[in-house]
Every structure is written in structure tokens, then in C-alpha cells.
Design a protein around this motif. Structure first.
Motif, PDB file in Angstrom:
ATOM      1  N   ALA A  98     135.823 142.275  68.206  1.00  0.00           N
ATOM      2  CA  ALA A  98     136.095 142.357  66.768  1.00  0.00           C
ATOM      3  C   ALA A  98     135.562 143.668  66.213  1.00  0.00           C
ATOM      4  CB  ALA A  98     135.449 141.175  66.050  1.00  0.00           C
ATOM      5  N   ARG A 152     130.943 135.733  68.059  1.00  0.00           N
ATOM      6  CA  ARG A 152     132.308 135.303  67.814  1.00  0.00           C
ATOM      7  C   ARG A 152     132.535 135.075  66.324  1.00  0.00           C
ATOM      8  NH1 ARG A 152     134.260 131.019  72.368  1.00  0.00           N
ATOM      9  NH2 ARG A 152     136.144 131.264  71.083  1.00  0.00           N
ATOM     10  N   TYR A 153     133.747 135.378  65.875  1.00  0.00           N
ATOM     11  CA  TYR A 153     134.119 135.194  64.476  1.00  0.00           C
ATOM     12  C   TYR A 153     135.315 134.243  64.427  1.00  0.00           C
ATOM     13  CZ  TYR A 153     131.305 139.425  63.963  1.00  0.00           C
ATOM     14  OH  TYR A 153     130.283 140.350  64.006  1.00  0.00           O
ATOM     15  N   ASN A 154     135.196 133.220  63.625  1.00  0.00           N
ATOM     16  CA  ASN A 154     136.251 132.198  63.560  1.00  0.00           C
ATOM     17  C   ASN A 154     137.600 132.765  63.152  1.00  0.00           C
ATOM     18  OD1 ASN A 154     134.470 130.154  64.297  1.00  0.00           O
ATOM     19  ND2 ASN A 154     133.867 129.750  62.169  1.00  0.00           N
ATOM     20  N   GLU A 155     137.575 133.785  62.261  1.00  0.00           N
ATOM     21  CA  GLU A 155     138.832 134.327  61.754  1.00  0.00           C
ATOM     22  C   GLU A 155     139.408 135.442  62.635  1.00  0.00           C
ATOM     23  OE1 GLU A 155     135.418 136.300  59.421  1.00  0.00           O
ATOM     24  OE2 GLU A 155     135.883 134.416  60.433  1.00  0.00           O
ATOM     25  N   VAL A 156     138.693 135.816  63.713  1.00  0.00           N
ATOM     26  CA  VAL A 156     139.153 136.894  64.592  1.00  0.00           C
ATOM     27  C   VAL A 156     139.424 136.322  65.987  1.00  0.00           C
ATOM     28  CG1 VAL A 156     138.663 139.165  65.551  1.00  0.00           C
ATOM     29  CG2 VAL A 156     137.740 138.538  63.308  1.00  0.00           C
ATOM     30  N   PRO A 157     140.683 136.296  66.418  1.00  0.00           N
ATOM     31  CA  PRO A 157     140.989 135.715  67.729  1.00  0.00           C
ATOM     32  C   PRO A 157     140.597 136.589  68.910  1.00  0.00           C
ATOM     33  CG  PRO A 157     142.986 136.563  66.726  1.00  0.00           C
ATOM     34  CD  PRO A 157     141.908 136.686  65.693  1.00  0.00           C
ATOM     35  N   GLU A 167     142.105 137.940  73.902  1.00  0.00           N
ATOM     36  CA  GLU A 167     141.609 136.930  72.972  1.00  0.00           C
ATOM     37  C   GLU A 167     140.727 135.904  73.698  1.00  0.00           C
ATOM     38  OE1 GLU A 167     144.943 135.239  70.932  1.00  0.00           O
ATOM     39  OE2 GLU A 167     145.502 137.150  69.968  1.00  0.00           O
ATOM     40  N   LYS A 222     136.123 141.240  60.766  1.00  0.00           N
ATOM     41  CA  LYS A 222     137.286 140.776  60.005  1.00  0.00           C
ATOM     42  C   LYS A 222     138.608 141.050  60.705  1.00  0.00           C
ATOM     43  CE  LYS A 222     135.013 141.290  55.507  1.00  0.00           C
ATOM     44  NZ  LYS A 222     135.075 141.921  54.158  1.00  0.00           N
ATOM     45  N   GLY A 223     138.555 141.637  61.883  1.00  0.00           N
ATOM     46  CA  GLY A 223     139.787 141.933  62.598  1.00  0.00           C
ATOM     47  C   GLY A 223     139.496 142.508  63.966  1.00  0.00           C
ATOM     48  N   LYS A 224     140.555 142.872  64.670  1.00  0.00           N
ATOM     49  CA  LYS A 224     140.419 143.431  66.008  1.00  0.00           C
ATOM     50  C   LYS A 224     139.763 144.795  65.950  1.00  0.00           C
ATOM     51  CE  LYS A 224     143.979 145.278  68.071  1.00  0.00           C
ATOM     52  NZ  LYS A 224     145.284 145.461  68.741  1.00  0.00           N
TER      53      LYS A 224
END
Length: 338
Positions: A247, A238-243, A201, A252-254
Motif C-alpha cells: 500500500a 494491512r489496510y482493509n480498504e487496500v487489496p 493482492e 489509501k491505495g496501491k
């Protein structure tokens, strides 16, 4: 001390039994104090005999997934176990556990070797052994039918560390802001498995270092970031909702293991690196450390290997070349003395 079990119920070696003077000792089918247990307990007190039911393979697998033995496995190991046990459940889910014999395990092993690979069959064998040990704990088996069955022998693929020219080609084939390039640099910098870097992350990056935790062993590592990786990280989207650092395509996710594996495979085909697998990058890192004169402990601090033997396995090709070169030098020096 307050008793945690109802009257006439005892726990022997972790197993619950009904024991009452003048009554037949009975092992509870439900070993957890849930509604099923209390119903069974009530029937036993009322003198209603509990008739054992056939315990099927799919029931055993389901119980195993809920057990501490499975839940205490490392994340990567649990994923591997699920992969192989799900195959077992689909093929033999309706088979009674008590009917399984050694010959059945051998037959299933051989069938899996033909349908998949000998490696797949051997790993399946490795997974079902603890499954049947768990069946013994449940009193569904008296002995482990998979115990002592040998793995299949086959010609194993030798790891092929990536040569410098292919590493350079990989970098030239993808810009530093590309997601596949970022994955490649994470693997090449850290020397970790693909699942470990996919879990990394943004918060794991602290200054010029990155923290990773190995899924297989749980080992935490703090590693210096290489210049190439630092460049990719600066240009990464970088995506704010993806730690996670990596991504998926939609952001939208890993990034999934399959998606990442396919992306590197595509890159390998483009640059002519089909003979060099993703996991070979881990071998590459170990080999480069040895070739640069680094000791085993230094190398293990990067790769996270627990034993000198395993680290030596990952760097054995380079070790052989280095030792051969040293031996030839000594031969030459000895000739000059005579």
C-alpha cells in the motif's frame, strides 16, 4: 440475415464506404455508428459533399487509444505506449498526419536520443510504428513513414545480478516489517518485474504459495513463498480498504511505481548497491537457479520467460562462469592423463 448497416453503406475489409449506383464512392470519416456517423450519412444522402479535414497527430493518438488495437495490448504495454505517445503528442500534436515523412521520423528519433536517451528514442520508434499502421487503416496515410527506420546503436548497460553480500545488507538495512523490505523480498522471491509485485493482492496468497500475473505478457504464475518473504508478510501492515499487499504511505491505495522505485533507490544508496538496479533482481533469481544446477524449464517456471533464449539472456553471466569453470576442470583432467 439482418443487415446491420444502413442503405448504400458497405463494409470492405473493416472500413465503411458509401456506395450507390451513379454516385461517387465515398469513405466515411466516422467509422463508428455514432451520432457523427449518422450526421455524415445524412449529408451524403442529401448530396452535400463532405470535405476532408486535416487529420492531426493528436487526433490520431486519441483515435488509437479508443481502438481495439490499443485496448487489446497488455496492461504494461498500454502504460508504456501512453508514456511515449503522450510525449509525441506534446511535441507534434498539431502536425498533419499526411505530411509526416521518413525524414521527420528520423529527426524526431535523433532529437529524443539527445533530450532523453538512445533507449528512449528506440522505444519511441517501436511505439509509433503501430500508430502509423493504424493511420493506414484510417486511410490517413498510404504508407508507414516509420517502417524500416533502424534503431540507434549504443552501448547497452549490462545487468549486474545482486551478490549475496548485498542481498544480506539489504535485509539488515530494513526490518522484516518495513514496506521496502517487503517489496525487496517479493521481488527476490518471485523474480518478477516491479509492476507485477505492486499489483499483487492479499487474496493472491494461498497457504505457502503466491499467485502473480505478468502485466507484460499476461502469464499467470503460482510460486512457492520463501521463508524471508513469509516472515515479512506476517509482519506487514494491512489496510482493509487496500487489496494490494504493498500500500502507499497513507494506506489509501496501491503503492505507486515511482514511490516504490524511489524507496529501493534509497536502499541501494545506503548499502552501496548503486550499480545493481531493481530489474537486476530478476536477473539475480535466474542466475541463482542456474548456479544451483536448475534447468532452463525450472527457471522459466519461476521467471515466467516464454523462450529459452530470453531466460538464457537473464542468466548468461552465470552460465559463462559455470562453463569456464567446467572447461578449466577438463583441461586439468586432460593434463593428468598425459
Amino acid at each position: 440475415m439482418k443487415r446491420d448497416l444502413p442503405a448504400y453503406v458497405v463494409r470492405l475489409k473493416g472500413v465503411l464506404y458509401f456506395k450507390r449506383r451513379g454516385w461517387k464512392t465515398y469513405r466515411f470519416q466516422n467509422q463508428i455508428l455514432n451520432d457523427g456517423f449518422w450526421a455524415e450519412y445524412a449529408r451524403t444522402l442529401n448530396g452535400v459533399e463532405i470535405k476532408p479535414t486535416v487529420f492531426l497527430v493528436r487526433d490520431l493518438i486519441a483515435r488509437y487509444y479508443d481502438s481495439p488495437k490499443f485496448k487489446n495490448l497488455a496492461d504494461r504495454s498500454r502504460k508504456d505506449y501512453i508514456k511515449y505517445l503522450d510525449v509525441f503528442g506534446k511535441n507534434a500534436g498539431a502536425v498533419g498526419v499526411s505530411s509526416i515523412k521518413r525524414k521527420n521520423i528520423i529527426a524526431w528519433r535523433d532529437q529524443l536520443a539527445v533530450k532523453h536517451t538512445p533507449h528512449f528514442a528506440n522505444y519511441w520508434l517501436r511505439v509509433v510504428r503501430p500508430l502509423f499502421e493504424f493511420a493506414i487503416d484510417l486511410d490517413a496515410l498510404s504508407s508507414n513513414p516509420a517502417k524500416g527506420i533502424p534503431s540507434l546503436k549504443y552501448q547497452k548497460r549490462e545487468a549486474k545480478p545482486w551478490p549475496l553480500e548485498l542481498i544480506q545488507k539489504a535485509r539488515e538495512a530494513r526490518p522484516s516489517g518495513d514496506r521496502t523490505r517487503l517489496l525487496f523480498e517479493l521481488l527476490y522471491c518471485t523474480g518478477q518485474r516491479i509492476g507485477d509485485v505492486l499489483d499483487a493482492e492479499w487474496t493472491d496468497i494461498q497457504g505457502s504459495r503466491i499467485s502473480v500475473r505478468q502485466n507484460k505478457t499476461g502469464t499467470p504464475l503460482v510460486l512457492p513463498i520463501t521463508e524471508e518473504l513469509a516472515k515479512c508478510l506476517r509482519e506487514a501492515k494491512r489496510y482493509n480498504e487496500v487489496p494490494t499487499i504493498l500500500a502507499n504511505y497513507q494506506g489509501k491505495g496501491k503503492w505507486s511505481y515511482r514511490g516504490a522505485h524511489d524507496a529501493v533507490m534509497k536502499l541501494r544508496k545506503e548499502i552501496g548497491a548503486q550499480d545493481h538496479a531493481i530489474h537486476d533482481i530478476r536477473h539475480t533469481v535466474a542466475s541463482e537457479i542456474v548456479a544451483a544446477g536448475g534447468g532452463d524449464e525450472e527457471g522459466m517456471a519461476i521467471t515466467g520467460h516464454k523462450t529459452l533464449k530470453m531466460f538464457a539472456h537473464y542468466s548468461k553471466a552465470t552460465r559463462q562462469i559455470t562453463r569456464a569453470e567446467n572447461a578449466q576442470k577438463r583441461r586439468g583432467q586432460n593434463k593428468n592423463k598425459t
